[in-house]
Design a protein around this motif. Structure first.
Motif, PDB file in Angstrom:
ATOM      1  N   PRO A   1     -15.668 -12.181   1.357  1.00  0.00           N
ATOM      2  CA  PRO A   1     -14.682 -11.263   0.887  1.00  0.00           C
ATOM      3  C   PRO A   1     -13.995 -11.431  -0.615  1.00  0.00           C
TER       4      PRO A   1
ATOM      5  N   MET B   1       0.748  -1.127   0.166  1.00  0.00           N
ATOM      6  CA  MET B   1      -0.004   0.137   0.029  1.00  0.00           C
ATOM      7  C   MET B   1       0.933   1.143  -0.097  1.00  0.00           C
TER       8      MET B   1
ATOM      9  N   PHE C   1      -1.415   0.008  -5.430  1.00  0.00           N
ATOM     10  CA  PHE C   1      -2.117   0.498  -4.079  1.00  0.00           C
ATOM     11  C   PHE C   1      -3.486  -0.169  -3.951  1.00  0.00           C
ATOM     12  N   GLN C   2      -4.081  -0.398  -5.144  1.00  0.00           N
ATOM     13  CA  GLN C   2      -5.415  -1.037  -5.166  1.00  0.00           C
ATOM     14  C   GLN C   2      -5.358  -2.501  -4.728  1.00  0.00           C
TER      15      GLN C   2
ATOM     16  N   LEU D   1     -16.571 -10.107  -3.051  1.00  0.00           N
ATOM     17  CA  LEU D   1     -16.444  -8.709  -2.991  1.00  0.00           C
ATOM     18  C   LEU D   1     -15.365  -8.289  -3.809  1.00  0.00           C
ATOM     19  N   ILE D   2     -14.166  -8.999  -3.760  1.00  0.00           N
ATOM     20  CA  ILE D   2     -13.027  -8.563  -4.296  1.00  0.00           C
ATOM     21  C   ILE D   2     -12.991  -8.980  -5.620  1.00  0.00           C
TER      22      ILE D   2
ATOM     23  N   PHE E   1     -21.067  -2.080   0.786  1.00  0.00           N
ATOM     24  CA  PHE E   1     -20.231  -2.314  -0.388  1.00  0.00           C
ATOM     25  C   PHE E   1     -21.004  -1.772  -1.589  1.00  0.00           C
TER      26      PHE E   1
ATOM     27  N   THR F   1     -10.679   4.073  -3.061  1.00  0.00           N
ATOM     28  CA  THR F   1      -9.814   2.956  -2.120  1.00  0.00           C
ATOM     29  C   THR F   1      -9.993   2.961  -0.814  1.00  0.00           C
TER      30      THR F   1
ATOM     31  N   THR G   1     -15.479  -8.228  -7.613  1.00  0.00           N
ATOM     32  CA  THR G   1     -16.233  -6.984  -7.942  1.00  0.00           C
ATOM     33  C   THR G   1     -15.115  -5.714  -8.109  1.00  0.00           C
ATOM     34  N   ALA G   2     -14.372  -5.643  -6.838  1.00  0.00           N
ATOM     35  CA  ALA G   2     -13.483  -4.577  -6.820  1.00  0.00           C
ATOM     36  C   ALA G   2     -12.294  -4.765  -7.874  1.00  0.00           C
TER      37      ALA G   2
ATOM     38  N   LEU H   1      -5.851  -7.458   1.334  1.00  0.00           N
ATOM     39  CA  LEU H   1      -6.327  -7.096   2.672  1.00  0.00           C
ATOM     40  C   LEU H   1      -7.746  -8.009   2.814  1.00  0.00           C
ATOM     41  N   TYR H   2      -8.703  -7.779   1.761  1.00  0.00           N
ATOM     42  CA  TYR H   2      -9.949  -8.291   1.781  1.00  0.00           C
ATOM     43  C   TYR H   2      -9.607 -10.135   1.881  1.00  0.00           C
TER      44      TYR H   2
ATOM     45  N   LEU I   1      -8.650 -11.486   5.081  1.00  0.00           N
ATOM     46  CA  LEU I   1      -9.997 -11.431   6.028  1.00  0.00           C
ATOM     47  C   LEU I   1     -10.675 -12.708   5.969  1.00  0.00           C
TER      48      LEU I   1
ATOM     49  N   VAL J   1      -5.043  -3.476  -1.355  1.00  0.00           N
ATOM     50  CA  VAL J   1      -6.560  -3.452  -0.605  1.00  0.00           C
ATOM     51  C   VAL J   1      -7.237  -4.999  -0.941  1.00  0.00           C
ATOM     52  N   PHE J   2      -7.067  -5.412  -2.202  1.00  0.00           N
ATOM     53  CA  PHE J   2      -7.447  -6.724  -2.525  1.00  0.00           C
ATOM     54  C   PHE J   2      -6.968  -7.763  -1.587  1.00  0.00           C
TER      55      PHE J   2
END
Lengths: 124, 494
Positions: free
Chosen positions: A73, A16, A39-40, A76-77, B134, B175, A79-80, A46-47, A50, A43-44
């Motif tokens: 998660p 990050m 950076f993004q 969700l990721i 979300f 983000t 999608t992200a 991180l999810y 989890l 976060v992926f």
């Protein structure tokens, strides 16, 4: 030992900060996009971290297994990630058009070109 | 039957209309279709407001999956009020677009413009209506990505760099929001807003919760252009096509503020946000700085669009100031100003687009002497400017009045003085434009200008007329805003 067990979170924080630094410090637009991507991606991770349940397997119903990782998660990721891809492709498309109209992808040079154009505009 | 599905249709209709709009191969038909969709959305928002006005809350479970497993759309007074703002501005901007984009966007890009506008509308409406954290992030990205595209359609090549800069800043913001939502999920195991709200009070004191709070405040701060995170905004508004400036300038930051309020009050709860984290002491100095700094910078701008963009940063400062006062009057003032600022900035940007259509430039010096040539457009601009200053009988007065009442209620009289000083600064920067347009001669050799076409004037005047109407008879907006403020602060309507 706690610190080592949580190594994935250390990786997340390192990525990050590295991505964020690149994003801020670089003048090259493509490098900025790469920084943004790192950076993004952190976060992926991180999810995804989890969602891991200690001792759990992939969330597929099978005999003899009763501990599963949390699939939410991960979904969700997905999608992200799609969002990240769209952002990257849009950013790259913008860079192509910037290159076409300025003939450079260096932020300082672009600002300089704009400044010169402004001065010529006001003197004319 | 249809009524039952209104919350879903509100988002689904513009979302599905966007690709259809792109597939219609005739630019004019495509525009007619998009305009129709924007009016339909407006009608749906009105129906929703009427249904929830008395305090009922509509729940809609997507695909029949009960929350917290499924995604839930939830409409209450606050939501429906923001939906009304967004769709009202859309309903004025879409009909206006046709003439305006003829001059500003090449023909081959007209359908891209309309598609991106509809996507942006769908994203903003979805962000407002959703009850899932979300889902809010995803819809935020839909609206952001389409607004980057819209800004890059501007004529000046600087629109490209402005859009790129906004993309970088906006993605960092989004983000951060994603990190915040992830940490909340790690703590509570849920993404449904109501569910989150019921589990958070037990976690007070958790470091993770504090980190989530900080990430979310910063993320939304970037999206709503909170000082000093506003750097993307002036260029983005200044180089975007006129119709885009009007739409995004009036709606996008408002929806981000709505999302911030939703997180502060509904999800984290006011006792965590304001008593435990004391976020008002972060928001208040930043609000004051943005009011003073942005008003000051606006005075020295040569481009009218840039000037209005800086003034937007100052107006967002007012909204944050109202929130940071932490009383019901302050919150009412903020909510009112969301509505009123959308009307005044929407009206001003639309009038400016009409000027750009005839004059071809939006520099202050290029509009010298057009007051006589374009009487109706400039009159609209003057009314919008008066509203921005906060003259009685315009909407600007109503929200400033509530904000002043709120500061006095708290006993913070220096803030009252600040509001009056910044209103005077607004007089200074709008007067420069009006003076140039009415009292300076048209430069010798400049091309003659005529009044803007009706298709630009009518939408502009409808928005400007709303500025006057809600300034004189403010019962609808104040009623909705104060009810929403009471419910947010945890009171009951009875």
């Amino acid at each position: 030992m706690m610190t080592l067990e949580l190594y994935n979170y250390w990786v997340v924080i390192f990525l990050m900060m590295a991505g964020f630094y690149m994003l801020i410090a670089s003048n090259h637009l493509i490098r900025k996009i790469i920084g943004l991507n790192i950076f993004q991606t952190s976060v992926f991770m991180l999810y995804i971290s989890l969602g891991k349940v200690a001792g759990g397997t992939a969330p597929i119903a099978a005999e003899g297994i009763d501990t599963y990782s949390n699939p939410l998660p991960h979904v969700l990721i997905l999608t992200a990630i799609v969002v990240g891809i769209s952002t990257t492709s849009l950013a790259l498309a913008l860079v192509i058009r910037i290159k076409e109209s300025y003939d450079t992808v260096n932020e300082d040079e672009i600002l300089e070109i704009d400044r010169i154009a402004d001065e010529e505009g006001s003197s004319a | 039957m249809i009524n039952e599905h209104l919350p879903a249709l509100q988002v689904v209709v513009p979302l599905l209309a966007a690709p259809i709009c792109f597939m219609i191969f005739n630019n004019r038909l495509s525009w007619l279709f998009a305009t129709l969709v924007s009016w339909l959305s407006f009608a749906m928002a009105i129906l929703l407001v009427m249904e929830v006005r008395d305090g009922t809350v509509l729940h809609y479970e997507f695909g029949g999956w009960a929350p917290p497993w499924g995604i839930e759309y939830k409409v209450d007074i606050l939501n429906s009020y923001v939906l009304l703002i967004v769709t009202a501005i859309a309903a004025a901007v879409f009909p206006y677009s046709w003439k305006s984009i003829q001059k500003e966007i090449p023909k081959s890009h007209h359908r891209i413009y309309l598609t991106a506008m509809l996507l942006c509308l769908a994203g903003l409406l979805g962000m407002t209506i959703t009850g899932d954290a979300f889902n809010l992030f995803v819809l935020l990205e839909i609206s952001s990505l389409s607004s980057y595209t819209l800004i890059s359609l501007g004529r000046d090549r600087r629109a490209l760099t402005a859009s790129f800069q906004y993309l970088i800043m906006g993605t960092i913001g989004a983000t951060f929001i994603l990190i915040g939502i992830g940490l909340l999920y790690a703590l509570t195991g849920t993404l449904n807003m109501a569910d989150l709200a019921s589990r958070i009070p037990a976690l007070e004191g958790s470091r993770t919760l504090q980190a989530a709070f900080a990430f979310l405040i910063l993320g939304f701060g970037l999206k709503l252009a909170m000082f000093p995170l506003h750097l993307w905004l002036p260029n983005a508004y200044a180089y975007a096509p006129s119709a885009v400036s009007a739409f995004i300038g009036a709606t996008a930051t408002k929806v981000a503020i709505y999302a911030l309020l939703r997180f502060l009050y509904t999800i984290f709860g006011s006792s965590f946000s304001f008593d435990y984290m004391q976020v008002q002491w972060l928001l208040m100095p930043l609000a004051i700085a943005s009011i003073l700094f942005a008003s000051m910078v606006a005075i020295f701008q040569d481009g009218i669009k840039r000037l209005l963009a800086y003034s937007s940063v100052a107006q967002i400062g007012y909204i944050l100031l109202g929130i940071s006062l932490v009383n019901v009057t302050g919150l009412t003032a903020s909510l009112l100003h969301m509505f009123n600022h959308a009307l005044m900035k929407g009206g001003l940007f639309l009038a400016l687009g009409a000027i750009a259509y005839r004059v071809g430039s939006t520099q202050v010096k290029s509009i010298a002497g057009i007051g006589q040539a374009m009487p109706y457009t400039m009159a609209a601009f003057v009314v919008g400017a008066l509203s921005l200053i906060g003259v009685p009988l315009t909407v600007g007065f109503i929200s400033k009045w509530y904000l002043i009442l709120a500061t006095l209620e708290k006993g913070y009289w220096p803030l009252t003085v600040l509001i009056i000083i910044s209103s005077l600064m607004a007089v200074v920067y709008t007067w420069r434009i009006i003076e140039t347009a009415y009292f300076q001669e048209r430069p010798a050799g400049a091309a003659p200008v005529t009044e803007a076409p009706m298709s630009l004037l009518i939408p502009t005047w409808i928005v400007i007329f709303a500025n006057l109407y809600f300034g004189i008879n403010s019962s609808l907006s104040t009623d909705l805003a104060s009810r929403a403020a009471i419910i947010l602060s945890g009171g009951s309507l009875l």
